[in-house]
Motif scaffolding. Sequence first.
Motif, mmCIF file in Angstrom:
data_model
loop_
_atom_site.group_PDB
_atom_site.id
_atom_site.type_symbol
_atom_site.label_atom_id
_atom_site.label_comp_id
_atom_site.label_asym_id
_atom_site.label_seq_id
_atom_site.Cartn_x
_atom_site.Cartn_y
_atom_site.Cartn_z
ATOM 1 N N ILE A 203 0.944 -1.212 -0.158
ATOM 2 C CA ILE A 203 0.077 -0.125 -0.208
ATOM 3 C C ILE A 203 1.017 1.217 -0.051
ATOM 4 N N THR A 204 1.808 1.284 0.803
ATOM 5 C CA THR A 204 2.914 2.259 0.615
ATOM 6 C C THR A 204 3.630 2.515 -0.567
ATOM 7 N N ALA A 205 4.042 1.285 -1.331
ATOM 8 C CA ALA A 205 4.496 1.307 -2.593
ATOM 9 C C ALA A 205 3.493 1.981 -3.604
ATOM 10 N N LEU A 206 2.263 1.778 -3.470
ATOM 11 C CA LEU A 206 1.278 1.928 -4.552
ATOM 12 C C LEU A 206 1.103 3.550 -4.418
ATOM 13 N N LYS A 207 1.417 4.032 -3.261
ATOM 14 C CA LYS A 207 1.375 5.558 -3.374
ATOM 15 C C LYS A 207 2.592 6.412 -3.500
ATOM 16 N N ASN A 208 3.676 5.670 -4.018
ATOM 17 C CA ASN A 208 4.722 5.945 -4.139
ATOM 18 C C ASN A 208 5.551 5.542 -5.593
ATOM 19 N N TRP A 356 -2.261 -12.905 -4.613
ATOM 20 C CA TRP A 356 -3.026 -11.977 -3.673
ATOM 21 C C TRP A 356 -2.446 -10.604 -3.609
ATOM 22 N N ILE A 357 -1.296 -10.155 -3.812
ATOM 23 C CA ILE A 357 -0.713 -8.737 -4.179
ATOM 24 C C ILE A 357 -1.649 -8.285 -5.206
ATOM 25 N N GLY A 358 -1.565 -9.023 -6.253
ATOM 26 C CA GLY A 358 -2.470 -8.341 -7.294
ATOM 27 C C GLY A 358 -3.886 -7.891 -7.012
ATOM 28 N N THR A 359 -4.495 -8.794 -6.028
ATOM 29 C CA THR A 359 -5.820 -8.224 -5.677
ATOM 30 C C THR A 359 -5.760 -6.917 -4.916
ATOM 31 N N LEU A 360 -4.714 -6.616 -3.962
ATOM 32 C CA LEU A 360 -4.349 -5.439 -3.596
ATOM 33 C C LEU A 360 -4.449 -4.385 -4.544
ATOM 34 N N VAL A 361 -3.620 -4.593 -5.583
ATOM 35 C CA VAL A 361 -3.355 -3.731 -6.612
ATOM 36 C C VAL A 361 -4.624 -3.306 -7.448
ATOM 37 N N LYS A 362 -5.250 -4.393 -7.468
ATOM 38 C CA LYS A 362 -6.687 -4.135 -8.111
ATOM 39 C C LYS A 362 -7.603 -3.036 -7.255
ATOM 40 N N HIS A 364 -6.802 -1.010 -4.830
ATOM 41 C CA HIS A 364 -6.247 0.399 -4.945
ATOM 42 C C HIS A 364 -6.664 1.246 -6.247
ATOM 43 N N SER A 365 -6.500 0.454 -7.302
ATOM 44 C CA SER A 365 -6.875 0.970 -8.632
ATOM 45 C C SER A 365 -8.489 1.366 -8.584
ATOM 46 N N GLU A 366 -9.379 0.294 -8.153
ATOM 47 C CA GLU A 366 -10.865 0.418 -8.003
ATOM 48 C C GLU A 366 -11.094 1.803 -7.110
#
Length: 373
Positions: A203-208, A356-362, A364-366
């Motif tokens: 989640i931190t990396a997605l914001k970065n 599972w990390i893929g579901t976190l990415v999805k 986040h984008s949603e």
Amino acid sequence: MPGWSCLVTGAGGFLGQRIVQLLVQENDLEEIRVLDKIFRPETREEFYNLRTNIKVTLLEGDILDAQYLKRACQGISVVIHTAAIIDVTGVIPRQNILDVNLKGTQNLLEACVQASVPALIFCSSLNVAGPNSYKEIVLNGHEEEHHESTWSDPYPYSKKMAEKAVLAANGSILKNGGTLHTCALRPMYIYGERSPFISNIIITALKNKGILSVTGKFSIANPVYVGNVAWAHILAARGLRDPKKSPSVQGQFYYISDDTPHQSYDDLHCTLSKEWGFHLDSSWSLPLPLLYWLAFLLETVSFLLSPVYRYRPLFNRHLVTLLNSTFTFSYKKAQQNLGYEPLASWEEAKQKTSEWIGTLVKQHSETLEAKSQ
């Protein structure tokens, strides 16, 4: 062996849930009691929807409530104790960690004696062994070597003292005249689907912009997959209940690792997430000795300010050491005594975690999409 019953503490947690999922496959098990302070609605739902003929009883209660624990232990054959506060950054007050991790464990041991529970398995931690210095090198360490944490930080200290209490309680006389048998498992850093640590990192990396922050590039660790750690707890429960195996398991502790390659924590997180475009921060980082002394300086400032202000440093010496040491352990003793073999291979564990990390990415984008509309 006749039908038995099991109480799992911390059952709503990352590891606790996996243990319950494996327990429902045990043929002669009659009841599983799942205990946690509070269950998230989705966890509660999952426990209700377990496909099993085994009775699953949800218990919401505090491990610091001695009377509640005693009632929860009535008629139980085995306790698997995973409830703990895991905090190596100093966010949670020291006393809270000591209360749950140490006092809670002592309460549970007393409840086992009062309710005549014959077996308890304690989920300990690698932190009980160290590392005490980033200069110390331990490769494929084992139980016969003496490794003990010297940190006074609340997490390693509380887990060390709790493990000592559990192993010292082995052989205690129960209220019904029987005997309590205990053992402890020391898992390496646990990864896998739903890991709260990996979730925070992603989640931190997605914001970065997909950049993973570098925290442990100087380490050599042997991380362990959550499904394999859960399996080791099942085998320990079987071992303590088996009259032939039990004498060699009683009062023992075991390092639990698997066949995940030795690597740094940063490399592990990168390997698990690179399929989704994540990569490590390539910018310059402080040399390790300098980082360590900076941590010492920040801790000193925190201590000096403590009478008037609670300043929490971003990192401390324990965390710097933990994330940057060569500290790996063999699972050979667990293999010999418990018949432990990892259920999931590295390839399988890597694939499941990455999915599972893929579901976190999805998700986040949603969330971003919903906000922009």
